[in-house]
Design a protein around this motif. Structure first.
Motif, short mmCIF file in Angstrom:
data_model
loop_
_atom_site.label_atom_id
_atom_site.label_comp_id
_atom_site.label_asym_id
_atom_site.label_seq_id
_atom_site.Cartn_x
_atom_site.Cartn_y
_atom_site.Cartn_z
N VAL A 9 55.37 -98.06 24.52
CA VAL A 9 54.09 -97.84 25.19
C VAL A 9 54.31 -97.86 26.70
N ARG A 10 53.38 -97.25 27.41
CA ARG A 10 53.43 -97.25 28.87
C ARG A 10 52.90 -98.58 29.40
N LEU A 11 53.38 -98.95 30.58
CA LEU A 11 52.88 -100.14 31.26
C LEU A 11 51.37 -100.00 31.45
N PRO A 38 56.72 -105.15 31.82
CA PRO A 38 57.74 -104.19 31.38
C PRO A 38 58.90 -104.89 30.68
N GLY A 39 59.50 -104.19 29.72
CA GLY A 39 60.66 -104.74 29.02
C GLY A 39 60.57 -104.46 27.53
N PHE A 51 58.89 -106.04 14.63
CA PHE A 51 59.17 -104.83 15.41
C PHE A 51 59.53 -105.26 16.82
N GLU A 52 59.89 -104.30 17.65
CA GLU A 52 60.09 -104.53 19.08
C GLU A 52 59.06 -103.72 19.83
N LEU A 53 58.47 -104.31 20.85
CA LEU A 53 57.52 -103.62 21.71
C LEU A 53 58.25 -103.28 23.00
N GLN A 54 58.40 -101.98 23.28
CA GLN A 54 59.05 -101.53 24.51
C GLN A 54 57.98 -101.05 25.47
N VAL A 55 57.88 -101.73 26.61
CA VAL A 55 56.86 -101.41 27.60
C VAL A 55 57.54 -100.88 28.86
#
Length: 144
Positions: free
Chosen positions: A80-82, A124-125, A139-143
């Motif tokens: 997802v976007r910041l 972010p991260g 899951f992993e959340l990538q921001v």
């Protein structure tokens, strides 16, 4: 004396890292501060994870189902976007505790009942979502 200062610094950093890894959820229901709420009536419960299409504002829905200790999601990493809004819904067949690291958000899972967590992805991260009792990765959340 220098070694003692380094040791104290290392212990302090370790304590901070431990505290950041497992925290309590923020107070308040839903919204930007988030919170665990029951899933809305009529929600599907089908495991589907996704990212809102480019150029579309809205909420990124992440759904996970846990059956006999096995986690099912559409994707192991959700990007997802910041600043994006994220709604995470988890249904488990056993009592569990869901935790999103980095955001220090938790929700209690009751057998057979969907639980939902909403938040704004403002850090972010890459952040791991896991089940506390079993240790299973959801899951992993990538921001970014």
């Amino acid at each position: 004396m220098k070694a003692k200062t380094m040791l104290v610094t290392a212990v302090a950093l370790g304590t901070l890292a431990s505290a950041a890894a497992c925290g309590k959820p923020a107070d308040g229901p839903g919204g930007a501060s988030g919170g665990a709420t029951p899933a809305p009536a009529g929600s599907s419960g089908a495991p589907a994870t996704g990212t809102a299409p480019a150029g579309q504002t809205g909420v990124t829905n992440v759904e996970a189902t846990v059956t006999k200790g096995k986690v099912r999601t559409a994707s192991g990493r959700v990007k997802v976007r910041l600043g994006a809004r994220v709604r995470i819904t988890v249904t488990s067949d056993t009592a569990e505790e869901f935790h999103l690291h980095g955001y220090d958000r938790e929700m209690t899972l009751a057998p057979g009942k969907a639980a939902t967590l909403e938040l704004v992805a403002d850090k972010p991260g890459v952040f791991e979502a896991e089940l506390h009792h079993s240790g299973a990765r959801v899951f992993e959340l990538q921001v970014g």
